[in-house]
Design a protein around this motif. Structure first.
Motif, PDB file in Angstrom:
ATOM      1  N   PHE A   1      -0.705 -23.504 -32.347  1.00  0.00           N
ATOM      2  CA  PHE A   1      -2.069 -23.472 -31.864  1.00  0.00           C
ATOM      3  C   PHE A   1      -2.068 -22.959 -30.430  1.00  0.00           C
ATOM      4  CE2 PHE A   1      -2.456 -27.134 -34.892  1.00  0.00           C
ATOM      5  CZ  PHE A   1      -3.369 -26.535 -35.755  1.00  0.00           C
ATOM      6  N   MET A   2      -3.163 -22.292 -30.057  1.00  0.00           N
ATOM      7  CA  MET A   2      -3.351 -22.023 -28.636  1.00  0.00           C
ATOM      8  C   MET A   2      -4.743 -22.497 -28.240  1.00  0.00           C
ATOM      9  SD  MET A   2      -4.049 -18.000 -28.008  1.00  0.00           S
ATOM     10  CE  MET A   2      -5.626 -17.252 -28.298  1.00  0.00           C
ATOM     11  N   GLN A   3      -4.995 -22.614 -26.964  1.00  0.00           N
ATOM     12  CA  GLN A   3      -6.249 -23.134 -26.438  1.00  0.00           C
ATOM     13  C   GLN A   3      -6.473 -24.545 -26.969  1.00  0.00           C
ATOM     14  OE1 GLN A   3      -7.694 -21.462 -24.112  1.00  0.00           O
ATOM     15  NE2 GLN A   3      -8.241 -19.397 -24.694  1.00  0.00           N
ATOM     16  N   ARG A   4      -7.660 -25.070 -26.734  1.00  0.00           N
ATOM     17  CA  ARG A   4      -7.919 -26.398 -27.249  1.00  0.00           C
ATOM     18  C   ARG A   4      -9.383 -26.533 -27.633  1.00  0.00           C
ATOM     19  NH1 ARG A   4      -7.085 -28.573 -21.335  1.00  0.00           N
ATOM     20  NH2 ARG A   4      -9.199 -28.400 -20.573  1.00  0.00           N
ATOM     21  N   GLY A   5      -9.691 -27.659 -28.242  1.00  0.00           N
ATOM     22  CA  GLY A   5     -11.072 -27.944 -28.631  1.00  0.00           C
ATOM     23  C   GLY A   5     -11.623 -26.854 -29.547  1.00  0.00           C
ATOM     24  N   MET A   6     -12.855 -26.470 -29.279  1.00  0.00           N
ATOM     25  CA  MET A   6     -13.548 -25.521 -30.149  1.00  0.00           C
ATOM     26  C   MET A   6     -12.882 -24.160 -30.212  1.00  0.00           C
ATOM     27  SD  MET A   6     -16.033 -26.724 -31.754  1.00  0.00           S
ATOM     28  CE  MET A   6     -16.978 -25.269 -32.192  1.00  0.00           C
TER      29      MET A   6
ATOM     30  N   SER B   1     -11.098 -31.995 -25.836  1.00  0.00           N
ATOM     31  CA  SER B   1     -10.584 -32.260 -27.183  1.00  0.00           C
ATOM     32  C   SER B   1      -9.444 -31.284 -27.468  1.00  0.00           C
ATOM     33  CB  SER B   1     -11.705 -32.045 -28.203  1.00  0.00           C
ATOM     34  OG  SER B   1     -11.153 -31.947 -29.499  1.00  0.00           O
ATOM     35  N   CYS B   2      -8.342 -31.788 -27.996  1.00  0.00           N
ATOM     36  CA  CYS B   2      -7.198 -30.897 -28.185  1.00  0.00           C
ATOM     37  C   CYS B   2      -7.429 -29.941 -29.335  1.00  0.00           C
ATOM     38  CB  CYS B   2      -5.920 -31.694 -28.390  1.00  0.00           C
ATOM     39  SG  CYS B   2      -5.676 -32.278 -30.062  1.00  0.00           S
TER      40      CYS B   2
ATOM     41  N   ARG C   1       3.402 -28.585 -27.404  1.00  0.00           N
ATOM     42  CA  ARG C   1       1.978 -28.558 -27.111  1.00  0.00           C
ATOM     43  C   ARG C   1       1.470 -29.990 -27.031  1.00  0.00           C
ATOM     44  NH1 ARG C   1      -2.785 -25.557 -28.146  1.00  0.00           N
ATOM     45  NH2 ARG C   1      -4.346 -26.829 -29.186  1.00  0.00           N
TER      46      ARG C   1
ATOM     47  N   LEU D   1      -8.070 -24.614 -39.219  1.00  0.00           N
ATOM     48  CA  LEU D   1      -7.097 -25.233 -38.305  1.00  0.00           C
ATOM     49  C   LEU D   1      -6.356 -26.429 -38.909  1.00  0.00           C
ATOM     50  CD1 LEU D   1      -9.266 -25.034 -35.062  1.00  0.00           C
ATOM     51  CD2 LEU D   1      -7.344 -23.571 -35.646  1.00  0.00           C
TER      52      LEU D   1
ATOM     53  N   THR E   1      -9.704 -23.585 -30.157  1.00  0.00           N
ATOM     54  CA  THR E   1      -8.348 -23.656 -30.687  1.00  0.00           C
ATOM     55  C   THR E   1      -8.159 -22.571 -31.743  1.00  0.00           C
ATOM     56  OG1 THR E   1      -8.473 -26.041 -30.438  1.00  0.00           O
ATOM     57  CG2 THR E   1      -6.639 -25.194 -31.731  1.00  0.00           C
TER      58      THR E   1
END
Lengths: 860, 595
Positions: free
Chosen positions: A169-174, B452-453, B296, A151, A176
């Motif tokens: 990017f799509m989604q977030r955090g882990m 967390s992004c 985003r 990432l 992503t």
């Protein structure tokens, strides 16, 4: 920016330009600061946190890829605190990255692996998770394995700047993940497949499929050479293992290559490559030895020469060959066979531009450099399929636009370039010259031209004024572009303090629009660096320079110039003909005076207009010899086929659209015989020995004839004349039987005559196998056509059946067919324009009808 | 508020909190009852007064009694209030929570507060601009436009000592000055109303209860920095706040406080509302800006700060709701009056959302410098069910947990930061002995981890790895070295993360590790959770000597984990027990305990 400042890195005083970042300053000094998301040539985000350094006086660690240097700064890159932070970051990444280094393609060049090693991380203290993403192998070129992705976002950033901007990017955090619109496969989201993302990926998340299990990085040999597709002829590195090409890369990661350049090399190793000569016996091409073939060709050519005279012979060479090959070909044709009937792809692809440049400026070397496009304030783009034809020019336009350069686009199709333009002039098809003259007229009226330049350097302003006034009548009605828009364009172009470049397609331009473009240059005095004709083939410029035109000797000297002729005769040791020969189009048409034809690398059956006529003319020849790497549609008609080699096996030079001489280096052993050797041997067999040891020796000879090739420059005119001609329409007028206008042109992946790309995986990316008729949705609706419908397209020349592709970028009444599709030229006309002796008609009138569906079509 | 009209007025608190507690039903009941009894009285609404534990609140305003607030009002109580108070002019004393001349246990809740930001909340109808104007609303704007130069406005704000109430406490005046001095053909004001901390509702209450005070603050900021356009970035999860903001914008426009040539001056200003899509990280200013721009919502590295390069690359001043709500008051009352409140470095008041195991939960606005003890025990009334105070979590998921020995520290930015917590936006969650600190840390971390992004490595992966360790600990699977690893990870995430989210996410873990270390150790060494929260570490036991064999526990056990016969001693089969605690709750002899 250019001011120098001094700072201390790792105890060393370093002096660097102000305005750069700490990481750049460190690189300057030879200190490597680890980094993963940062990539030279891309905007940095500071996301990976690996490039953290300690800054004296700063409480926190700073991100060196973003922090700018300051005078007196003290930077430490390897303190315990810094190393701990780095170890922490790398260990975390490793906790989410399968350690399959054993068989990973990037082993040895993986940047994550490199830093894990350098930081001494043997094992992560965390349990490594399997992310479980399916590996995407649904397209033929790029494998996407997001289980390996760290990432860093480089692919997203480079796709924005030089790709089709389809990643984020799509989604977030882990969870992503890097994705495309709606998470669809690349081939469904208008991906350019430039592979820039693959080039910048620090790990193996993005890979060239071609390289899988075909060589570890350290086993690969890299040969620097240049691309042999479009006129940009970009630098590239051919990666080989044991004589086989594995992949193509670039010197710098962010250097641009298009899909053809990066992935379109595989035709070189295609099983259909010709390796042995063939002679036609009893109507069939059968394999034979080189001696048999060359003796036979020599005999037949000599006989025709003896019987019908030298001018019954002709030769056509393709401009994807090196300067050395092309030069030798013309010498063979002129000195050995004794005819000026030598021509090349230049005729159909760029002749009006070349001829006009030589006439007005005294030299073909008028184009600005690619870098100058990026730096321009304003770009005038006439024909905006540039990102199909010459994708790198498209990227430069995009970069310029990002730098807030103004774009003015002139094209009937609302292309991608048109969409990002400040001013888009959607003119009626075929009216470019009228519109450009209209703009010039408006500039005259508003005084938006360089009076000084025109008065001191141009001789025929009054005549030109008169011409424009006459031309300017009814511009609005003829072109469909409003007066206001024309005035706006005139003001954009007329801004005297701005750097403005006109980018145009020499392939799509008739002689009148080239005249009009040159007149605009003269009006504003932009005679240097003011224009960029994007050449659709890598060595079109070179082919013209080498004298592969029937009216020009090497160095673009006209054949009726006796001084040049005498000089050449001395060097060649033979008498040379003094009248211009036939153009390629004239050689291949009914009633031609040619009996024997030698075609090197060209494929007229596909690339020449009016296929039926072309085939008829070729089959009626006494003798046809075709030299090529594949048994092309044209080679199949030949009496003898001589197998040549591809660019990857060649040494020599190309001269690209910019006029730069690019060096071609042999990356793999020739699969057949080098083309220059074939010509030389044939010539020897015909009693005119051409003794060269190598390609360099041929170049040495070229250098003696063309000063620009030995560090000198072209002779340039100092005074100019506006150039005028009113030759009527360059399109067939549509009527009730043939109501549509057909435009043929380049597409994203396929190329020119298709002989190379159709044997590459990239052609799989073309919709409908690259054989379709693009049509406006409303036209389609009125004809009852939907996407994929089979339609019958016919012109006065012939008709073909093809799939329909709905294309919103086309205006009403204009339909499009890929030029590489062998069917498209069945419809076009080969009418010859008498002054340029190339095609007169760019757009042909056609009729379209839907074919009756036979039975139920079932969708499986 | 009485006006010339002598008719009594009934005002129901219609904030989200009141509505959730049944305020709409109470309002309807008043309407019905007034009609039924044929009483002439006006019905009105107001925002949240802050006494969450007393919702539904209904005020009765009469000429003779003044304003009297009833708490925990239900529709059943309405007929009596109408009959006794409105018809017979005798307030229902046992239901009064506030009222002139009445001392109730709730009096302390308000008297210890200093209400600047909340000056109008619970007092005015938030959807009636006239009521805001009647309480000197938009006077500050008029004053500024008529008499004060932008530079002087900035000086006043600087003098007042106001610091950003979003959490970081950056001096507001200085931020305005940077924005004013930054070069740009266009400048923007952004009001950050993306209140995302669990347990925080200060901004929502202000937007719902007094939206014009925020608009006025934004307008004055716009005038001061030289901006003509403002955005209010508000959570879409705050539908009532969004609605009231929209109403307020319309009203401000029609009254000439917004738009072109405001109040006849050359000052033009427009405000747009941008609803957030529910990402916590969009409370971070650069991510918020990205979100407004349609990109985003991911933070970017600063510098450049928004003051020089913000929205669409233009100089942008971004403050939160509470900061803006202070502005008009400061202009009207003077910088000196504001800076007289608070401590040396932290001036004015701060609003806290007081929740958790506390008797009087709600919204309180207190002067800076007050101690935690005063807030929790004097205003909040101490621990619920008279339990024992264990900890207070300050500043939400980015904040920290403080133990009892820190109760007497004064509340100001520097002191709180020293403890490892942060002022944050003002969340204050009180914990008692029944709270497990490991579990609490896990709760907050699972929130930040989830939010967390994903852009930078430390936050994306570090918080996840920390959470995994915390989960192990609460499951009784933790090892001694996990504590060491957890502390190291927490420190590294703090040091190495890109934005405020990651830099503060470890705070709950670090502070609990600091102040409640023994609890972590008990989870590892003894495999015990003394608070009895971590079910994997809890065992329910039936005391032989107390069990009467009544079988009530058997009836309540949902998984048939209790074995034995009636009239004999029962036992709990640990392999089946799901630790729900129902048996313990229902045992009439207190024979079941948690071990």
């Amino acid at each position: 920016m250019s001011q120098l400042i001094t700072l201390k890195i790792e105890g060393r005083e370093v002096t660097v330009p102000d305005g750069i970042t700490i990481i750049e300053a460190a690189t300057h000094t030879g200190i490597d600061i680890p980094h993963l998301c940062y990539c030279k040539g891309l905007e940095s985000t500071g996301a990976c946190r690996l490039c953290l350094v300690e800054l004296e006086g700063a409480k926190e660690l700073v991100v060196s890829c973003r922090r700018k240097v300051k005078s007196g700064m003290v930077v430490r890159t390897r303190t315990d605190r810094v190393l701990e932070a780095r170890r922490f970051v790398v260990e975390l990444i490793l906790s989410n990255h399968p350690g399959d280094c054993m068989s990973c393609e990037r082993n040895g060049t993986c940047e994550l692996q490199k830093y894990a090693y350098e930081l001494g991380i043997e094992k992560t203290r965390f349990t490594v998770k399997d992310l479980g993403y399916p590996v995407d192998t649904s397209n033929p070129l790029i494998e996407r394995n997001y289980n390996l992705c760290i990432l860093c976002g480089r692919c997203i950033r480079i796709c924005k700047t030089q790709g089709s901007d389809i990643l984020d990017f799509m989604q977030r955090g882990m969870v992503t993940k890097v994705t495309t619109p709606l998470d669809k496969p690349l081939q469904e989201v208008d991906c350019d497949f430039c592979g820039s993302c693959v080039a910048v990926c620090p790990v193996a998340a993005l890979l060239e499929r071609s390289r899988k299990f075909r060589g570890r990085e350290w086993e690969l040999n890299k040969t620097k050479t240049a691309c042999s597709y479009c006129g940009c002829s970009c630098d590239l590195l051919i990666n080989t293992k044991k004589g086989e090409i594995v992949k193509v890369t670039t010197e710098e990661k962010t250097d641009y290559l298009c899909a053809r350049g990066r992935f379109g090399w595989d035709y070189v190793q295609n099983g259909e490559r010709l390796k042995v000569p063939r002679i036609k016996r009893d109507g069939k091409l059968v394999e034979c030895t080189w001696d048999e073939a060359l003796d036979y060709v020599a005999r037949r050519l000599s006989k025709i020469k003896d019987t019908h005279g030298p001018h019954s012979l002709g030769g056509i060479v393709s401009a994807h060959h090196t300067n050395e090959v092309i030069y030798l070909f013309q010498r063979f044709m002129r000195a050995c066979l004794g005819t000026n009937n030598v021509d090349s792809s230049v005729r159909l692809l760029s002749y009006p531009a070349v001829a006009d440049f030589i006439e007005v400026f005294g030299t073909p070397d008028v184009a600005c450099s690619l870098a100058e496009i990026e730096e321009a304030d304003t770009l005038f783009i006439v024909h905006s399929d540039v990102d199909m034809s010459s994708p790198f020019v498209g990227v430069e336009i995009k970069r310029a636009s990002k730098r807030e350069a103004k774009l003015v686009t002139i094209d009937p199709r609302s292309t991608r370039v048109a969409e990002i333009s400040h001013l888009y002039l959607r003119l009626k098809p075929g009216t470019e010259a009228i519109l450009l003259n209209g703009i010039a007229h408006c500039m005259l009226e508003e005084g938006l031209y360089s009076r000084e330049f025109v008065e001191t350097k141009c001789s025929n302003m009054d005549q030109f004024k008169e011409f424009l006034t006459k031309q300017a009548r009814d511009v609005e009605r003829k072109t469909g572009v409003s007066k206001e828009s024309i005035a706006k364009a005139a003001r954009f172009y007329g801004e005297s303090d701005k750097k403005v470049v006109i980018i145009f397609s020499p392939e799509a331009s008739d002689i009148q629009s080239v005249h009009a473009i040159i007149n605009l240059l003269l009006l504003t005095g932009r005679v240097k660096g003011g224009v960029f004709p994007y050449m659709p083939l890598c060595n079109l410029r070179g082919a013209a320079d080498m004298g592969a035109l029937s009216e020009f000797y090497p160095g673009c000297k006209v054949v009726d110039d006796s001084t040049t002729r005498r000089k050449l005769e001395r060097i060649y040791g033979a008498a040379l003909p003094d009248k211009p020969g036939l153009s390629s189009l004239e050689m291949i048409q009914s009633g031609t005076t040619i009996s024997g034809l030698y075609i090197l690398g060209e494929n007229p059956v596909v690339s020449f207009p009016n296929t039926t006529e072309t085939v008829k003319a070729l089959t009626s020849l006494d003798f046809l010899v075709v030299q090529d790497i594949f048994l092309t549609e044209t080679a199949k008609l030949a009496d003898v086929v001589l197998p040549g080699i591809s660019f990857a096996e060649s040494s020599g030079t190309f001269t690209n659209s910019e006029g730069k001489v690019k060096v071609i280096n042999r990356a793999i052993d020739p699969l057949a015989r080098p083309d220059w050797k074939i010509i030389a041997e044939l010539s020897s067999k015909m009693g005119y020995p051409l003794d060269y040891d190598s390609e360099e020796k041929i170049m040495d000879e070229i250098k003696t004839l063309i000063p620009a090739y030995s560090g000198g420059s072209w002779d340039r005119k100092e005074r100019y004349s506006f150039i005028m001609a009113d030759m009527g329409r360059s399109y067939e007028t549509p009527d009730s039987t043939h109501p549509y206008l057909l435009m043929t042109g380049p597409t994203k992946f396929d190329f020119y005559d298709g002989s190379r790309t159709s044997r590459s995986r990239i052609s799989q990316l073309e919709p409908f196998q690259g054989e379709y008729l693009g049509i406006n949705p409303e036209d389609a609706k009125s004809l009852g056509i939907t996407e994929g419908s089979k339609v019958l397209v016919s012109s006065k020349r012939g008709s073909i059946t093809v799939a329909a592709k709905i294309d919103e970028s086309l205006p009403l009444g204009l339909v499009f067919m890929p030029a590489h599709f062998s069917g498209s030229n069945v419809l076009t006309t080969s009418d010859i324009e008498p002054t340029t002796r190339t095609r007169k008609i760019q757009l042909s009138a056609v009729a379209i009808s839907q074919l009756e569906e036979v039975g139920e079509v079932t969708n499986e | 508020m009485m006006g010339e009209n002598a008719a009594p007025k009934i005002v129901v608190g219609l904030g989200s909190c009141g509505i959730a507690a049944g305020a709409r039903e109470v309002l309807a009941a008043f309407e019905r009852e007034l009609k039924r009894q044929g009483v002439r009285a006006k019905l009105g609404r107001t925002g949240c007064l802050g006494l969450c534990y007393r919702e539904v609140l209904a005020d009765v305003i009469t000429k003779s009694q003044g304003r009297i607030s009833y708490g925990n009002v239900t529709p059943v109580m309405v007929p009596r209030i109408v009959e006794q108070h409105i018809i017979n002019d005798k307030p229902v004393e046992e239901w009064i929570v506030l009222g002139d001349g009445y001392t109730t246990p709730d009096t302390d809740f308000l008297t210890r507060q200093y209400r600047i930001v909340l000056r109008n909340c619970g007092r005015i109808d938030p959807e009636a601009i006239e009521e805001y104007v009647a309480r000197d609303g938009y006077k500050a704007l008029q004053k500024v436009l008529a008499e004060i130069s932008p530079e002087d406005v900035i000086s006043i704000i600087k003098e007042s000592g106001l610091r950003g109430r979003g959490g970081a406490g950056f001096p507001t005046g200085l931020k305005w000055e940077f924005t004013r001095k930054a070069k740009g053909d266009k400048k923007y004001i952004i009001c950050n109303a993306d209140e995302g901390d669990p347990g925080a509702f200060m901004d929502r209450s202000v937007l719902e209860g007094d939206p014009h005070s925020v608009l006025e603050g934004v307008l004055i900021a716009g005038y001061a920095v030289g901006a003509q356009e403002g955005f209010i970035y508000v959570r879409a999860e705050y539908p009532l706040a969004v609605k009231r903001l929209k109403v307020a914008l319309e009203q401000a426009k029609s009254h000439g406080f917004l738009g072109n040539n405001i109040l006849g001056t050359p000052f033009n200003f427009n405000i747009k509302i941008k609803e957030g899509a529910g990402a916590f990280v969009c409370g971070e200013e650069t991510a918020l800006i990205a979100s407004i721009e349609g990109r985003r919502g991911m933070p970017r590295l600063r510098p450049p700060f928004p003051a020089t390069s913000g929205l669409w690359g233009k100089p942008t001043c971004i403050n939160n709701v509470e900061t803006f709500a202070n502005i008009a008051w400061i202009i009207s009352n003077g910088a000196g009056k504001y800076s007289a409140i608070g401590t040396e470095k932290s001036k004015g008041t701060k609003v806290f959302a007081l929740t958790g195991r506390i008797k009087r939960s709600g919204l309180v606005e207190v002067p800076m410098g007050i101690t935690l003890r005063e807030i929790i025990f004097d205003i909040g009334g101490g621990i619920k069910d008279d339990g024992k105070f264990k900890a207070v979590q300050l500043g939400g998921p980015s904040g920290g947990c403080l133990s009892a020995d820190l109760l007497d520290i004064p509340i100001d930015y520097e002191t709180i930061t020293q403890t490892g917590a942060i002022m944050g936006s003002g969340g204050m969650v009180v914990a008692d002995e029944r709270t497990c600190m490991v579990d609490l840390a896990k709760f907050f971390l699972s929130f930040t981890q989830n939010e967390s992004c994903g852009e930078c490595v430390p936050c994306r992966l570090g918080t996840k790895r920390m959470l995994e360790i915390l989960i192990r600990l609460t499951q009784g699977k933790g090892e001694e070295e996990d504590l060491y690893l957890l502390r190291n990870l927490a420190r590294d995430v703090k040091v190495a993360s890109l934005c405020g989210l990651g830099q503060t996410a470890p705070n709950p873990v670090l502070t609990t590790l600091e102040y409640f270390k023994e609890e972590y150790e008990a989870h590892v060494r003894e495999r015990r959770c003394y608070a009895g929260v971590c079910t994997d570490l809890t065992v329910f036991v039936i005391k032989d000597n107390l069990c009467k064999g009544c079988g009530i526990c058997v009836k309540h056990c949902p998984v048939e984990a209790i074995v034995g016969k009636r009239k004999e001693i029962y036992h709990i089969d640990e392999s089946k027990c799901i630790k729900c605690g129902l048996c313990m709750e229902h045992c009439p002899f207190d024979a079941i305990y948690r071990a």
